[in-house]
Each structure stands twice: as structure tokens, then as C-alpha cells.
Design a protein around this motif. Structure first.
Motif, PDB file in Angstrom:
ATOM      1  N   SER A  41      38.792  31.703  46.792  1.00 45.06           N
ATOM      2  CA  SER A  41      38.053  31.149  48.099  1.00 45.06           C
ATOM      3  C   SER A  41      37.579  29.873  47.989  1.00 45.06           C
ATOM      4  O   SER A  41      37.585  30.143  46.724  1.00 45.06           O
ATOM      5  CB  SER A  41      37.121  32.177  48.546  1.00 45.06           C
ATOM      6  N   GLY A  42      37.267  29.042  48.350  1.00 46.27           N
ATOM      7  CA  GLY A  42      36.567  27.749  48.610  1.00 46.27           C
ATOM      8  C   GLY A  42      37.068  26.390  47.748  1.00 46.27           C
ATOM      9  O   GLY A  42      36.348  25.365  47.328  1.00 46.27           O
ATOM     10  N   VAL A  77      33.858  27.857  44.216  1.00 43.52           N
ATOM     11  CA  VAL A  77      34.781  28.227  44.591  1.00 43.52           C
ATOM     12  C   VAL A  77      35.124  29.843  43.958  1.00 43.52           C
ATOM     13  O   VAL A  77      34.027  30.107  42.748  1.00 43.52           O
ATOM     14  CB  VAL A  77      35.918  27.647  43.034  1.00 43.52           C
ATOM     15  N   GLN A  78      35.615  30.847  44.334  1.00 42.40           N
ATOM     16  CA  GLN A  78      35.298  31.906  43.482  1.00 42.40           C
ATOM     17  C   GLN A  78      36.870  32.561  43.336  1.00 42.40           C
ATOM     18  O   GLN A  78      38.108  31.986  44.426  1.00 42.40           O
ATOM     19  CB  GLN A  78      34.789  32.428  44.212  1.00 42.40           C
ATOM     20  N   LEU A  79      36.680  32.871  42.327  1.00 43.85           N
ATOM     21  CA  LEU A  79      38.286  33.799  42.320  1.00 43.85           C
ATOM     22  C   LEU A  79      37.997  35.203  42.090  1.00 43.85           C
ATOM     23  O   LEU A  79      37.540  35.236  40.741  1.00 43.85           O
ATOM     24  CB  LEU A  79      38.984  33.073  41.081  1.00 43.85           C
ATOM     25  N   GLN A  80      39.180  36.457  42.374  1.00 42.18           N
ATOM     26  CA  GLN A  80      38.145  37.769  42.802  1.00 42.18           C
ATOM     27  C   GLN A  80      39.737  38.157  41.590  1.00 42.18           C
ATOM     28  O   GLN A  80      40.627  38.208  42.541  1.00 42.18           O
ATOM     29  CB  GLN A  80      38.202  38.213  43.485  1.00 42.18           C
ATOM     30  N   TYR A 104      41.732  24.654  32.889  1.00 43.54           N
ATOM     31  CA  TYR A 104      41.199  25.371  33.602  1.00 43.54           C
ATOM     32  C   TYR A 104      40.510  25.292  34.162  1.00 43.54           C
ATOM     33  O   TYR A 104      39.008  25.006  33.776  1.00 43.54           O
ATOM     34  CB  TYR A 104      41.720  26.713  33.820  1.00 43.54           C
ATOM     35  N   ASP A 105      39.669  24.374  36.137  1.00 45.41           N
ATOM     36  CA  ASP A 105      38.613  23.999  36.364  1.00 45.41           C
ATOM     37  C   ASP A 105      37.581  26.006  36.165  1.00 45.41           C
ATOM     38  O   ASP A 105      36.451  25.593  36.069  1.00 45.41           O
ATOM     39  CB  ASP A 105      38.807  23.591  36.822  1.00 45.41           C
ATOM     40  N   TYR A 106      38.409  26.535  37.143  1.00 44.97           N
ATOM     41  CA  TYR A 106      37.851  27.672  37.774  1.00 44.97           C
ATOM     42  C   TYR A 106      38.748  29.477  37.341  1.00 44.97           C
ATOM     43  O   TYR A 106      39.984  29.597  36.823  1.00 44.97           O
ATOM     44  CB  TYR A 106      37.951  27.292  39.167  1.00 44.97           C
ATOM     45  N   TRP A 107      37.179  30.130  37.126  1.00 40.18           N
ATOM     46  CA  TRP A 107      38.128  31.379  36.127  1.00 40.18           C
ATOM     47  C   TRP A 107      37.696  32.945  37.428  1.00 40.18           C
ATOM     48  O   TRP A 107      36.428  32.745  38.103  1.00 40.18           O
ATOM     49  CB  TRP A 107      37.578  32.156  34.653  1.00 40.18           C
ATOM     50  N   ASN A 121      46.840  34.063  52.616  1.00 45.45           N
ATOM     51  CA  ASN A 121      45.328  35.436  52.242  1.00 45.45           C
ATOM     52  C   ASN A 121      45.231  34.178  51.172  1.00 45.45           C
ATOM     53  O   ASN A 121      43.751  34.688  50.098  1.00 45.45           O
ATOM     54  CB  ASN A 121      44.613  36.469  52.305  1.00 45.45           C
ATOM     55  N   ASN A 122      45.298  33.086  50.540  1.00 44.47           N
ATOM     56  CA  ASN A 122      45.359  32.177  49.113  1.00 44.47           C
ATOM     57  C   ASN A 122      45.566  33.199  48.280  1.00 44.47           C
ATOM     58  O   ASN A 122      44.803  33.696  47.473  1.00 44.47           O
ATOM     59  CB  ASN A 122      44.008  32.134  49.665  1.00 44.47           C
ATOM     60  N   THR A 123      46.440  34.185  48.051  1.00 43.92           N
ATOM     61  CA  THR A 123      45.971  35.361  47.248  1.00 43.92           C
ATOM     62  C   THR A 123      47.988  34.830  46.108  1.00 43.92           C
ATOM     63  O   THR A 123      48.839  34.760  46.521  1.00 43.92           O
ATOM     64  CB  THR A 123      46.195  36.750  47.524  1.00 43.92           C
ATOM     65  N   VAL A 124      47.435  35.290  44.550  1.00 46.64           N
ATOM     66  CA  VAL A 124      48.546  35.545  43.373  1.00 46.64           C
ATOM     67  C   VAL A 124      48.387  36.372  43.156  1.00 46.64           C
ATOM     68  O   VAL A 124      47.837  36.829  42.823  1.00 46.64           O
ATOM     69  CB  VAL A 124      48.308  33.767  42.659  1.00 46.64           C
ATOM     70  N   SER A 125      49.260  37.211  42.812  1.00 44.49           N
ATOM     71  CA  SER A 125      50.161  38.710  42.237  1.00 44.49           C
ATOM     72  C   SER A 125      51.292  37.826  41.482  1.00 44.49           C
ATOM     73  O   SER A 125      51.312  37.581  40.748  1.00 44.49           O
ATOM     74  CB  SER A 125      50.987  39.129  43.377  1.00 44.49           C
ATOM     75  N   LEU A 126      50.519  38.830  40.141  1.00 43.53           N
ATOM     76  CA  LEU A 126      51.254  39.227  39.078  1.00 43.53           C
ATOM     77  C   LEU A 126      51.962  40.543  38.615  1.00 43.53           C
ATOM     78  O   LEU A 126      51.377  40.933  38.566  1.00 43.53           O
ATOM     79  CB  LEU A 126      50.545  39.377  37.540  1.00 43.53           C
ATOM     80  N   GLN A 127      53.238  40.813  39.253  1.00 41.81           N
ATOM     81  CA  GLN A 127      53.652  42.065  39.294  1.00 41.81           C
ATOM     82  C   GLN A 127      54.020  41.866  38.033  1.00 41.81           C
ATOM     83  O   GLN A 127      55.037  41.541  37.177  1.00 41.81           O
ATOM     84  CB  GLN A 127      55.033  42.060  39.974  1.00 41.81           C
ATOM     85  N   MET A 128      53.734  43.350  37.102  1.00 34.41           N
ATOM     86  CA  MET A 128      53.566  43.773  35.765  1.00 34.41           C
ATOM     87  C   MET A 128      54.679  45.095  35.549  1.00 34.41           C
ATOM     88  O   MET A 128      54.450  45.942  35.849  1.00 34.41           O
ATOM     89  CB  MET A 128      52.468  43.863  35.029  1.00 34.41           C
ATOM     90  N   ASN A 129      56.105  44.907  34.887  1.00 34.96           N
ATOM     91  CA  ASN A 129      56.473  46.268  35.169  1.00 34.96           C
ATOM     92  C   ASN A 129      57.299  45.987  33.116  1.00 34.96           C
ATOM     93  O   ASN A 129      56.795  45.239  32.846  1.00 34.96           O
ATOM     94  CB  ASN A 129      58.541  45.705  35.472  1.00 34.96           C
ATOM     95  N   SER A 130      57.792  47.041  32.952  1.00 31.66           N
ATOM     96  CA  SER A 130      57.731  47.465  31.690  1.00 31.66           C
ATOM     97  C   SER A 130      56.711  46.842  30.932  1.00 31.66           C
ATOM     98  O   SER A 130      57.178  46.763  29.350  1.00 31.66           O
ATOM     99  CB  SER A 130      59.640  46.964  30.758  1.00 31.66           C
ATOM    100  N   LEU A 131      55.463  47.607  31.272  1.00 31.11           N
ATOM    101  CA  LEU A 131      54.453  47.615  30.129  1.00 31.11           C
ATOM    102  C   LEU A 131      54.275  47.718  28.976  1.00 31.11           C
ATOM    103  O   LEU A 131      55.005  49.214  28.721  1.00 31.11           O
ATOM    104  CB  LEU A 131      53.604  47.845  30.887  1.00 31.11           C
TER     105      LEU A 131
END
Length: 123
Positions: free
Chosen positions: A24-25, A1-4, A110-113, A75-85
């Protein structure tokens, strides 16, 4: 398992960034992906989480109304839109998989990082 994780950078207060986490994985369709951040000298804290089964989303009070988490099925993608930082949003942001799909706020279930991506908010 990989997280990028990717998408970090330097912005001025009030600016925006979009982080992405590609998994992935991991063959199970039942899990959650959370975003955490860690500022220098501070504990890792939960920012947001999404359950991939029903797309339920969760946000820390400090980011509600400013951050939006979403999942792209293709594509197994999770996004984090960050506004007004804000300067206090500065830190290394990590994505992680919770194989029980509970979206806990603590980091240890959490199992994988992923490797983390640096966000710096400064004028």
C-alpha cells in the motif's frame, strides 16, 4: 509505503503454506516484489520475484518446481504458494519492493520491506 506479509506458520515436511504480501502507498505501476527468507545465523537470501508490469517470475534453484509466485491485481497482493516444504525452507520470510523492477537476487537494492512472517518446517 507499507508491505504487510502474512501466512507463515508451522508445518510438517511435505506440507504447504501460502504467504501473502499486501502493498500500500506505492503509486508507481512499475516495480517488482520479491520474497526473501532468512534462517537463524544465515544471510538473507532471495526466494522468488515477480515484475508487476509483465508478470515475469523468477525463482531460486532451491525452490523451483515447489514454490509459485503470483500477483492479484485487485488488491496489490503478491502471493507465494509453497508446496513440498522441507526443513531447510525454515526461516523468516520477507517481501520487498524493487522500484526499478529488476528483480535482483541481492537484498540491498530493494527499497521497502515488510515485517516478515515465520515459516517453520519440522516433524
Amino acid at each position: 509505503v507499507q508491505l504487510q506479509a502474512s501466512g507463515g506458520g508451522s508445518v510438517q515436511p511435505g506440507g504447504s503454506l501460502r504467504l501473502s504480501c499486501v502493498a500500500s502507498g506505492f503509486t508507481s505501476g512499475y516495480y517488482a516484489i520479491g520474497w526473501f527468507r532468512q534462517a537463524p545465523g544465515k544471510e538473507r537470501e532471495g526466494v522468488s520475484c515477480i515484475k508487476v508490469t509483465d508478470r515475469s517470475t523468477y525463482y531460486a534453484d532451491s525452490v523451483k518446481g515447489r514454490f509459485t509466485i503470483s500477483r492479484e491485481n485487485a488488491n496489490n497482493t503478491v502471493s507465494l504458494q509453497m508446496n513440498s516444504l522441507r526443513p531447510e525452507d525454515t526461516g523468516v520470510y520477507y517481501c520487498a519492493i524493487d522500484s526499478l523492477a529488476n528483480c535482483p537476487w541481492a537484498h540491498y537494492p530493494y527499497d521497502y520491506w515488510g515485517q516478515g512472517t515465520l515459516v517453520t518446517v519440522s516433524s
